[in-house]
Write an enzyme that holds these catalytic residues in place. Structure first.
Site, PDB file in Angstrom:
ATOM      1  N   GLY A   8       0.789  -1.225   0.000  1.00 33.63           N
ATOM      2  CA  GLY A   8       0.000   0.000   0.000  1.00 33.63           C
ATOM      3  C   GLY A   8       0.818   1.270   0.000  1.00 33.63           C
ATOM      4  O   GLY A   8       0.279   2.355  -0.185  1.00 33.63           O
ATOM      5  N   CYS A  17     -27.952  -9.463 -16.163  1.00 33.91           N
ATOM      6  CA  CYS A  17     -27.304  -9.324 -17.458  1.00 33.91           C
ATOM      7  C   CYS A  17     -28.251  -9.808 -18.563  1.00 33.91           C
ATOM      8  O   CYS A  17     -28.770 -10.924 -18.510  1.00 33.91           O
ATOM      9  CB  CYS A  17     -26.013 -10.125 -17.490  1.00 33.91           C
ATOM     10  SG  CYS A  17     -25.258 -10.167 -19.134  1.00 33.91           S
ATOM     11  N   CYS A  58     -26.301 -13.013 -20.424  1.00 33.02           N
ATOM     12  CA  CYS A  58     -26.020 -14.297 -19.772  1.00 33.02           C
ATOM     13  C   CYS A  58     -26.866 -14.519 -18.528  1.00 33.02           C
ATOM     14  O   CYS A  58     -26.779 -15.558 -17.885  1.00 33.02           O
ATOM     15  CB  CYS A  58     -24.531 -14.425 -19.431  1.00 33.02           C
ATOM     16  SG  CYS A  58     -24.037 -13.499 -17.969  1.00 33.02           S
ATOM     17  N   CYS A  89     -23.021  -7.641 -18.635  1.00 32.03           N
ATOM     18  CA  CYS A  89     -21.811  -7.789 -17.824  1.00 32.03           C
ATOM     19  C   CYS A  89     -20.711  -6.905 -18.394  1.00 32.03           C
ATOM     20  O   CYS A  89     -20.466  -6.911 -19.604  1.00 32.03           O
ATOM     21  CB  CYS A  89     -21.286  -9.229 -17.874  1.00 32.03           C
ATOM     22  SG  CYS A  89     -22.323 -10.425 -17.041  1.00 32.03           S
ATOM     23  N   CYS A 105     -18.931 -13.114 -19.254  1.00 33.88           N
ATOM     24  CA  CYS A 105     -20.248 -13.183 -19.870  1.00 33.88           C
ATOM     25  C   CYS A 105     -20.249 -14.228 -20.993  1.00 33.88           C
ATOM     26  O   CYS A 105     -21.159 -15.062 -21.082  1.00 33.88           O
ATOM     27  CB  CYS A 105     -20.624 -11.808 -20.409  1.00 33.88           C
ATOM     28  SG  CYS A 105     -22.356 -11.632 -20.849  1.00 33.88           S
TER      29      CYS A 105
END
Lengths: 369, 299
Positions: free
Chosen positions: B35, B244, B247, B269, B275
């Site tokens: 970080g 979606c 899908c 998606c 997808c």
């Protein structure tokens, strides 16, 4: 019916082909020659070499041609090429006092040893379009040779003339100069506070327009430091390298540069007596606008050294150095044209939600009233 | 220099070996201090700043001839910039490329984390525009570095608190700040906050490159990554009322697609590989029609 985005590859390829066609323009018009750009657009070449920080007129001319005359794009091409080049050493400092002068003027003295040498300048031209150039009707140009040779002794105004009186801020040589090499912001990340070597490098590579505006702002009262051009000189200097195995300097070629030193009135502060202070500017080729502006900004950035209060953007090191690079700036500014639909989708959801909440709150309020 | 030179006579993966070493040193430091933003001497790349030069430099420094590369932008392999970066490495490194998340060893991404869980043998490289999470609260680098050093993150909490006071919730939906390893507040790059939980305890190594700002940071595998929140206002991710259209997935990040100029919309998606894979497995969304969707048919 929704069709997933596909075929980006072919689209890119076609876009590049079209770009090439637009770059070339009408193919009945003769193609530009690199040499023509180098010779006849020499000030564009100067700028591209300076901000691209690579001295190579031919490559700069090529970059200008390839970039369709977009100088920032040309600078970008130079930078991207430059970064792939190996380093075989650092040159010795150039001696601008030994310059083969093409132009040398001072605004602080009417006459001075070495004289005022106007050289090639737009300064006193009347800006009237010259239609003979449009008709390509230029006759052969000849210039007369001067009766007297330029004075070999061309003293530098600030160091050699003003210094006698002790009125000018001395440029101290750091005690450990031999040990402490000059920084290189193309090899180390810029960190704050930055020293003057790094600041000057940053300004020299910095966008001409940005430096010009910042310099201008100091003249209009945002950190006013009332400057005069002590000296501008433009001409050729030798670049010398000291190879370790030889131990002495060898001349590796000449470069054209423009150098400017400003003198600024300074009333004194707690830590420094009244004196003339200085600002410095340098570019490749000929570019007086940039060197004068750079010298103004350099002076403004010496605020800490002189114990001045920081009150204006041009004095603010982080502000100036972080935003001067036009390749960084143009990249980040232009990148918002890249797809952002994921972020935008998130924003859409948020704005809808916040609007819904506001409407509900208002409805509830109205019902209560 | 490696012996491996491409046909274009550039070094393997474009950067010279010295530059790669410099970047790898920064990466090692970044992995050692999760970080923490490590300054590095970013180079000018042959694509503009803002187009992913940081990610490209990190990828160039870690990629090897045995790698398989996937590049996504906004979750998709087929957005123009993803195509361009993938071609860059296909040309300069000659590595195989793929659309399949599972087949890639190295994934460079802009603004998304793939929906599929990543594995220990994978590396995820993020393109980062502004690496400093505190930048919009404090523009000065000298100040923000000090704030990180002193772990002085009060300003960030005040900002989040003010959001709650004003709007009733935290009004940040992407680039949502996280606390790494209980120490550094980090910008996750502009991924939607939907993706934040995937960063936590991820099996894959996560590397972040900010080219213009010249910073590198990292999350080693299985690092604790916590999205900033308050006890009474816990972090939540975006949810959609829709699924979606292609899908039928109800647990993915969805892009809204405008179908006409009278407000018809559908959702798809954002992760195109995920997808496609679901559709290949027989999943169908409400707008998918009868013809099974294939990328080839869509072309």
């Amino acid at each position: 019916m929704y069709v997933a985005v596909k075929g980006g590859e072919r689209a890119i390829e076609n876009a590049h082909k079209l770009l090439a066609e637009y770059r070339r323009g009408d193919q009945n018009v003769p193609e530009l020659d690199i040499r023509q750009i180098e010779e006849q657009m020499s000030l564009a070449v100067s700028r591209v070499m300076t901000e691209g920080s690579l001295y190579d007129k031919e490559l700069a001319a090529l970059a200008i041609k390839q970039a369709r005359g977009d100088l920032i794009e040309a600078i970008f091409l130079m930078r991207a090429y430059r970064t792939t080049l190996p380093r075989f050493g650092y040159s010795a400092p150039i001696e601008t006092s030994k310059m083969q002068i093409s132009r040398r003027i001072s605004a602080t003295y009417k006459d001075l040893p070495g004289g005022q040498v106007l050289g090639p300048t737009f300064d006193y031209t009347h800006r009237l379009l010259d239609f003979t150039l449009a008709a390509n009707g230029e006759s052969e140009i000849t210039t007369d040779e001067a009766d007297t040779r330029l004075d070999q002794n061309m003293p530098r105004v600030l160091d050699d003339l003003l210094r006698h009186e002790g009125l000018i801020q001395p440029e101290e040589r750091p005690e450990n100069e031999e040990l402490e090499t000059v920084g290189d912001l193309t090899r180390e990340p810029l960190e704050y506070p930055a020293n003057r070597d790094i600041r000057l490098q940053n300004l020299a590579r910095g966008d001409e327009g940005f430096i010009l505006s910042l310099g201008y702002s100091t003249q209009r009262g945002y950190a006013r430091n009332h400057a005069f051009v002590g000296e501008i000189r433009y001409g050729e200097v030798a670049v010398e390298l000291i190879p370790e195995e030889l131990g002495f300097a060898i001349d590796i070629g000449d470069i054209e540069i423009t150098e400017c030193e400003n003198v600024n009135q300074f009333k004194g502060s707690k830590s420094a007596p009244p004196q003339f202070t200085r600002g410095y500017g340098l570019t490749f080729g000929q570019n007086e606008r940039k060197v004068i502006a750079m010298a103004l900004v350099d002076r403004a950035l010496r605020d800490k050294e002189l114990g001045e209060e920081i009150i204006a953007p041009a004095q603010d090191e982080e502000f100036v150095l972080s935003h001067s690079d036009n390749i960084e700036a143009t990249g980040f500014v232009e990148h918002i044209k890249l797809p952002h639909y994921v972020d935008f989708q998130s924003e859409l959801e948020l704005v809808r939600k916040m609007r819904r909440e506001t409407t509900e709150k208002q409805a509830a309020q109205q019902a209560a009233e | 220099m490696t012996e491996q030179q491409t046909a274009d006579s550039y070094n393997f993966a474009y950067l010279d070996e010295q530059t790669k070493r410099m970047i790898r040193r920064a990466l090692l430091k970044a992995v050692a201090i999760p970080g923490y933003q490590v300054p590095f001497a970013g180079r000018e790349m042959p694509m503009p700043y803002g187009w992913g030069t940081g990610g490209v430099q990190v990828t160039a420094a870690v990629i090897g001839p045995e790698d398989t590369l996937k590049v996504i932008d906004q979750g998709s392999d087929d957005t123009t910039n993803a195509v361009s970066i993938r071609n860059f490495f296909a040309k300069t490194a000659g590595v195989p490329t793929t659309d399949k998340t599972a087949e890639a060893t190295l994934i460079q991404t802009r603004h998304r984390i793939p929906e599929k869980d990543l594995r220990e043998d994978q590396i995820l490289v993020y393109q980062v525009p502004i690496p400093e999470p505190l930048r919009f609260l404090e523009p000065r680098e000298t100040e923000t570095r000090k704030m990180h050093a002193l772990e002085e993150y009060g300003l960030m909490h005040v900002k989040l608190y003010e959001d709650i006071a004003r709007h009733g919730h935290i009004a940040t939906t992407y680039a949502y700040p996280v606390l790494v390893n209980d120490r550094y507040v980090m910008d996750p790059s502009p991924i939607p906050k939907f993706d934040n939980p995937k960063m936590n305890d991820m099996a894959a190594l996560q590397l972040f490159g900010a080219g213009r700002e010249k910073r590198i940071y990292a999350l080693p595998p299985y690092t604790k990554v916590k999205s900033l929140d308050f006890e009474d206002h816990p972090f939540v991710i975006q949810k959609w009322d829709d699924i979606c259209g292609m899908c039928g997935a109800d647990n993915t990040f969805l892009d809204e697609v405008i179908l006409d100029d009278v407000g018809s919309r559908m959702f798809v998606c954002s992760d195109s590989d995920h997808c496609n894979e679901r559709q290949a497995a027989g999943h169908r969304g409400p707008q998918n029609g009868d013809a099974s969707y294939t990328p080839e048919a869509a072309e």
